[in-house]
Motif scaffolding. Sequence first.
Motif, mmCIF file in Angstrom:
data_model
loop_
_atom_site.group_PDB
_atom_site.id
_atom_site.type_symbol
_atom_site.label_atom_id
_atom_site.label_comp_id
_atom_site.label_asym_id
_atom_site.label_seq_id
_atom_site.Cartn_x
_atom_site.Cartn_y
_atom_site.Cartn_z
ATOM 1 N N ARG A 1 -0.582 -7.990 -6.915
ATOM 2 C CA ARG A 1 0.569 -7.859 -6.009
ATOM 3 C C ARG A 1 1.782 -8.608 -6.559
ATOM 4 N N ILE A 2 1.540 -9.818 -7.036
ATOM 5 C CA ILE A 2 2.644 -10.644 -7.534
ATOM 6 C C ILE A 2 3.332 -9.974 -8.714
ATOM 7 N N LYS B 1 5.977 -2.926 -19.843
ATOM 8 C CA LYS B 1 5.323 -1.709 -19.343
ATOM 9 C C LYS B 1 5.609 -1.543 -17.850
ATOM 10 N N PHE B 2 5.685 -2.663 -17.147
ATOM 11 C CA PHE B 2 6.026 -2.594 -15.725
ATOM 12 C C PHE B 2 7.490 -2.201 -15.532
ATOM 13 N N ASP C 1 0.808 -1.214 0.000
ATOM 14 C CA ASP C 1 0.000 0.000 0.000
ATOM 15 C C ASP C 1 0.842 1.266 0.000
ATOM 16 N N GLY C 2 2.189 1.116 0.024
ATOM 17 C CA GLY C 2 3.075 2.274 -0.052
ATOM 18 C C GLY C 2 3.133 2.832 -1.462
ATOM 19 N N ASP C 3 3.736 4.013 -1.605
ATOM 20 C CA ASP C 3 3.674 4.734 -2.877
ATOM 21 C C ASP C 3 4.293 3.968 -4.043
ATOM 22 N N LEU C 4 5.472 3.357 -3.851
ATOM 23 C CA LEU C 4 6.133 2.684 -4.971
ATOM 24 C C LEU C 4 5.307 1.515 -5.493
ATOM 25 N N MET C 5 4.856 0.657 -4.598
ATOM 26 C CA MET C 5 4.095 -0.510 -5.029
ATOM 27 C C MET C 5 2.740 -0.118 -5.598
ATOM 28 N N HIS D 1 2.007 2.494 -7.395
ATOM 29 C CA HIS D 1 2.169 2.891 -8.797
ATOM 30 C C HIS D 1 2.106 1.670 -9.713
ATOM 31 N N LEU D 2 2.749 0.591 -9.300
ATOM 32 C CA LEU D 2 2.791 -0.628 -10.109
ATOM 33 C C LEU D 2 1.437 -1.343 -10.103
ATOM 34 N N ILE D 3 0.788 -1.363 -8.950
ATOM 35 C CA ILE D 3 -0.525 -2.013 -8.870
ATOM 36 C C ILE D 3 -1.547 -1.257 -9.718
#
Length: 663
Positions: A279-280, A330-331, A247-251, A253-255
């Motif tokens: 998440r994975i 893209k990720f 739930d932090g900012d970096l993750m 963005h990816l989610i």
Amino acid sequence: MSADYPSMTTAEIRSKFLNFFEERGLKLYPSSSLVPDDPSLLLANAGMNQFKEYYQGKKTMKEIGAISCQKCVRTNDIDCIGEDGRHLSFFEMLGDFSFGGVSKQQACTWAFELITKEFKLPLDRLYFTVFTEDDETHDVWRSLGVAEDHISRLGEDDNFWAAGPTGPCGPCSEIYFDMGEEVGCGSPDCKPGCDCDRFLEFWNLVFTQYDRQEDGSMPELPHRNLDTGMGLERMAAIMQHKTANYDGDLMQHLIKLGEEISGKTYDADDYSGASRSLRIIADHSRAVDFMISDGILPGNEGREYVLRRLLRRAVFHGRLLGIEGAFLTKFIDEVNAQMGEAYPELLKNVALVKGIVASEEERFSTTLDNGRVYLDEALDALADGAVLSGDVAFKLHDTFGFPIDLTVEIAGAAGHDVDMDGFTACMEDQKARARANAKGDAWGSFNDVWVELSDKVAATEFDGYDNDVIEGAKVVALVCNGESVDSAAAGEDVEVVLDRTPFYAEMGGQQGDAGELSAEGVALTVSDTKNHNGLYAHVAHVAEGTLTVGATVTAALNAERRGFLRRNHTATHLLDAALKQVLGEHVSQAGSLVTPEHLRFDFTHFEALSSEQLKAVEDLVNQQIFASKPVVTRVMGIDEAKAAGAVALFGEKYGDVVRVVSV
């Protein structure tokens, strides 16, 4: 319970931690590569990896301590990733370390100051654990104002760190943040150490002060060590008032990118289905980007297999989300956008990473199709309701790279369960074989004589670019059979360390020089030269007389052999340049072998070369050889060299001043 504390981005937390300790005299070290120097480790998995030799007193650090933000990959719980809010394959570990320069009192005081005054976390939500018998640390926390009911004493399983059955060990103290009753188990006895999510451990201070022996005794190490680790993703969740790493900012963005591509919606409280897959993919894409950027390529063994497994697992979960076609690059772009400033190697290697990811993703799509054919045939052969054997499931996993959860899902849709006990047994057999083949232990490689000598003897002065012969070189150390000795007599094999030498030690794939060492009544034949922590070891056979430490010798290398080595070494750089011109700038050297007779050049690319590309590369190299242009050598600062376009090679370590060869 107080909730009044400021929010910080991940980048701000990283910067504040490093600046805090640097201002207090600790030296900032860059993150080491995910490919560790330690042969006992598959991948860098902790900040302390690059400091092992200091822990045992084999080397001495000039500063009072060190700090780093280490990129890490851990592989022992890949199957758990996505099923909760904590497990990650790739993560950043903030750490401060000391080897006798910082006391336990000072370490705890700084930790307390950082989290309460800099991060401004409320004291009533902070909890501390100490080892059952560690009164010293307990008293330090109390002296800093921590209430008694916020300190827990835990046993050896929780609060005593050990490198293994023997070796460095010591008590540790963990710091927890109370995430709130709403995420807890509800038990009135809930406290740090409980299996629920209420108390989140974010910082561990390990006081490595003992050296456990085989008989169980624990004498003190030469000095008390400090090894701390703060999980950056966990700290980001706390500082951003979240309850999970994802739930932090970096993750996030990816989610969010995963939501856009798949059309699915993420639910932070759902640990199954689409949210688990999102998440994975977010986690694995970071690991894949960093691993390839550090020179790891997909393969079937070791760290290469870990990379392939992570990459394929991400692709598979894209399939589960209904994503059609290639998507993982893209990720990679999003990871680079979020982390490229802190880790510039991501931006430098973006073409290579995206090329390998795209190629592997395409290849795995074919693998999935082939595995599906095998699985469908196996399912068709089963009677109604019969169980698919664990052997078949394991073959799908091992031969086809088919994830077990995909096998379970497809078999379930066809009305069949999978023999998971049989599959697990096959996996355990494979792991047992892997463990049997594993070599070394986590600390043994730092116990050898060369680490200890490098702390007592000055580094060898190399003077072989201008001289083939040096007279009056002093013997500063002799090593026979892994032991430091005072002399070596005729007939013995010995490694000779000189204060200065014309012999080039094996580096960058180039074999070490050969030649002769001589003095009055003494003659040695040198067959190779190796570099041990800056000490040049002349691998020699004593043909005549006795050589002693402190003697002076004439060191003469085989100049003709050196000439062949130099020419083949230069040819590897010509190959590197030609490959970049033909295939693209993403190509980089991944290894080489340079002998007097031939050379081998390993490079990173995502597909085999065509015959036309091979010929183009050969023609370019031969054109330069036949042109017989002068080879120009200059010595300059590392920054000046980079600005001039000098190519730094993967895996090589450079000082502030470098020798640049231009062809």
